[in-house]
Motif scaffolding. Sequence first.
Motif, short mmCIF file in Angstrom:
data_model
loop_
_atom_site.label_atom_id
_atom_site.label_comp_id
_atom_site.label_asym_id
_atom_site.label_seq_id
_atom_site.Cartn_x
_atom_site.Cartn_y
_atom_site.Cartn_z
N ASN B 85 0.87 -1.17 0.00
CA ASN B 85 0.00 0.00 0.00
C ASN B 85 0.92 1.23 0.00
O ASN B 85 2.12 1.11 0.21
CB ASN B 85 -0.94 -0.02 1.21
N THR B 86 0.35 2.39 -0.26
CA THR B 86 1.16 3.55 -0.63
C THR B 86 2.37 3.80 0.28
O THR B 86 3.50 3.90 -0.20
CB THR B 86 0.27 4.81 -0.69
N LEU B 87 2.13 3.91 1.58
CA LEU B 87 3.23 4.34 2.44
C LEU B 87 4.37 3.32 2.47
O LEU B 87 5.54 3.66 2.28
CB LEU B 87 2.73 4.63 3.86
N ALA B 89 4.93 1.03 0.23
CA ALA B 89 5.47 0.94 -1.13
C ALA B 89 6.52 2.03 -1.36
O ALA B 89 7.61 1.75 -1.85
CB ALA B 89 4.35 1.09 -2.15
N VAL B 90 6.18 3.25 -1.00
CA VAL B 90 7.09 4.37 -1.19
C VAL B 90 8.35 4.20 -0.34
O VAL B 90 9.46 4.46 -0.79
CB VAL B 90 6.37 5.70 -0.84
N MET B 91 8.17 3.71 0.87
CA MET B 91 9.31 3.56 1.80
C MET B 91 10.20 2.37 1.43
O MET B 91 11.24 2.18 2.05
CB MET B 91 8.79 3.38 3.23
N GLY B 92 9.77 1.56 0.47
CA GLY B 92 10.61 0.46 0.03
C GLY B 92 9.89 -0.86 -0.19
O GLY B 92 10.49 -1.84 -0.63
N ASP B 94 7.79 -1.75 -2.48
CA ASP B 94 7.81 -2.18 -3.89
C ASP B 94 9.15 -2.84 -4.23
O ASP B 94 9.19 -3.87 -4.91
CB ASP B 94 7.61 -0.96 -4.81
N CYS B 124 -2.53 -2.45 3.55
CA CYS B 124 -2.02 -1.86 4.79
C CYS B 124 -2.32 -2.76 5.98
O CYS B 124 -3.46 -3.16 6.21
CB CYS B 124 -2.65 -0.48 5.01
N ALA B 127 0.76 -1.13 10.55
CA ALA B 127 2.06 -1.02 11.20
C ALA B 127 2.89 0.03 10.47
O ALA B 127 4.10 -0.10 10.32
CB ALA B 127 2.77 -2.37 11.19
N CYS B 128 2.22 1.11 10.05
CA CYS B 128 2.85 2.12 9.19
C CYS B 128 4.05 2.79 9.84
O CYS B 128 4.94 3.26 9.15
CB CYS B 128 1.82 3.16 8.79
N ASP B 129 4.03 2.85 11.19
CA ASP B 129 5.17 3.48 11.87
C ASP B 129 6.39 2.55 11.88
O ASP B 129 7.44 2.91 12.43
CB ASP B 129 4.79 3.93 13.29
N ALA B 131 7.21 1.01 8.78
CA ALA B 131 7.36 0.76 7.34
C ALA B 131 8.83 0.73 6.93
O ALA B 131 9.63 1.47 7.51
CB ALA B 131 6.64 1.87 6.56
N PRO B 132 9.17 -0.11 5.94
CA PRO B 132 8.32 -1.06 5.22
C PRO B 132 8.13 -2.36 6.02
O PRO B 132 9.06 -2.83 6.69
CB PRO B 132 9.10 -1.35 3.94
#
Lengths: 436, 274
Positions: B85-87, B89-92, B94, B124, B127-129, B131-132
């Motif tokens: 999911n976006t966050l 993915a952006v943080m690594g 992908d 998602c 556990a966004c805090d 990430a990844p």
Amino acid sequence: MTDTLTPVLSDDWDTDRAWTLRAYERAGGYQALKKALTAQPDELIELVKDSGLRGRGGAGFPTGMKWGFIPQGDDKPHYLVVNADESEPGTCKDIPLMLATPHTLVEGVIISSYAIRATHAFIYVRGEVLHVIRRLQRAVQEAYHAGHLGTNIHDSGYDLELVVHAGAGAYICGEETAMLDSLEGRRGQPRLRPPFPAVAGLYACPTVINNVESIASVPCIVANGAEWFASMGTEKSKGMTLYSLSGHVNGPGQYEAPLGITLRELLELSGGVRDGHELKFWTPGGSSTPILTAEHLDVPLDYEAVGEAGSMLGTKALQIFDDTTCVVRAVLRWTEFYKHESCGKCTPCREGTWWLVQTLARLERGDGTEADLDQLVDLCDNILGRSFCALGDGATSPITSSIQYFRDEYLAHLTHGGCPFDAEAATLFAAERVPA
Amino acid sequence: MSAQITEGTLAEMRELIARYPEPQSALLPMLHLLQSVEGYVTAEGIETCAAVLGLTAAEVSAVATFYTMYKRRPVGTYYVGVCTNTLCAVMGGDVIFDRLKDHLGVGNDETTDDGVITLEHVECNAACDYAPVVMVNWEFFDNQTPESAVQLVDDLRAGQTVQATRGARVCTWREAERVLAGFPDDRADEGPAAGPATLAGLKLARERGWKAPAPDAGRATGDGGAATKVGAAEQADTTRAESESKLDESPADVVGGKTDEPIDVDKHSGEGSS
């Protein structure tokens, strides 16, 4: 003057074996329950109304008022369902709470159930969090064993059964009526309202559905009083709450503060945006809340002020993206999520999210035209307010807000013939490779 | 009846049904249970649920196909989910997902030839805090890099014991499904209460001496009689002896002692019906 951070729910997270009944009771746990059982249920509903507690799951509806809608003196069973299906992208507050101190939630469930005269309660937790489910199961076992649950709880004459129910992977089940269908063993699809769950919810009986953090806030209100709770926060957004900071920041994590703190304050406390970079855009409360930018750093993060700034407080999930992030890529990924999670019940959402992905993907590849931007706005206009539930509305938020603030960046994909950003530069490990 | 769905399975299904006011509410747990027994949701499993609940196979199938955690093909011993999911993915996320596909030689929702790992990208996971994030059998592996993720799957394939960042030693996917069905294992006491990001704000508050207002800050009006001005801390002091004596028989002691003695699930089951 209230302190900048006010740990209440998070105050015991650093104690040894915080998840156990022993640790929780040593910190004063289950005293609020004993106090609550000496009060009349209606007094508890009034107490929660007076505290000003508003739903922490995103909508911000006053919790006590929700409880007050439950008909009293009817002969139907009442139910409490805790929404622990935390799945909104960016949202990560309930899961750590249940992992660290599940008894806070269990005590809140018992008090809240007593207040609404429910004898059966459910914690509907998303299935994808195995260890959280273990901790909840254990906490409920311990609570039964200690006499906090079961029949004639602490000789009060009050009976309550509590079931931990694991979902099976469906974002839509966080929508409260879809959750009820799912809990009844059906496909999780939203129901038409009215009737509202307070009148005809689970098994067509009066039902309250509350978010984990809302229910976990009840014991401290009972213990310390409505005025104590209302002494924190802003005029219409009372109390303390969990803000979740994630993304391109030096200090991601949970920050429990009175409602109304600003992102600027939170960033200053936590070490700011990733070194060498600047804030580009952020969500105040998950991906379904319109994105904001650096111009909104001083907006008080309460229900009213974020609304006035054109977004929503939502779940207070502050996802921070710096200048390395392509907004089109970010928005496309969120849109793919909504398309995947659309339950298929209503046409605007089912078909609309599919077309949004097609159009956005074309733009992101650099194959689109400027007319595609108008098409996106038009599509959003036909989804927003025309969908069966808030999922469709939420799907439009990142698109319309990003076009509002970053139209030029969409156009840059067309002139550049694709994404002008280096995706590697946005990763966490890329940052570590940059020489200091 | 298959070799795998036994009388014992049916008895456990009935046990699940007894936990709910209405039988069909047990369907999601029953499907989790079937996955723990058969490794995925089979046609026979669907027929079994239908027969036990008095539904049609079509009705059960409609439910089983709605939820992404129910699998229609056999799942490997370990289900590895990479958040894209976006966050994340952006943080690594992908990059991690691409690396794992290359390394394992499988695509999305495919299983390695040795049957050990099923790889999928997930949405998602709250556990966004951290990430990844990578999930193994729905346990958290925080702050991953492509290198750490490759090491993780290599360790799993080598049969090594793997410890989740915030969770237990990783069990098999089938064992995990049994817990999700509502039959606890005895691993709740493994792992920490919280990770560093979870404690970030609390740590800061401790350092600076920041606290919530004292309980007596509120003046007792409009409390509806339910709340007194007595604070939780004060109450905790006066009732501590009582709490301590109670704890002597708490199951927390049994498990807390890390003995192998399991909790009497039948007796203390949180899911027990009245």
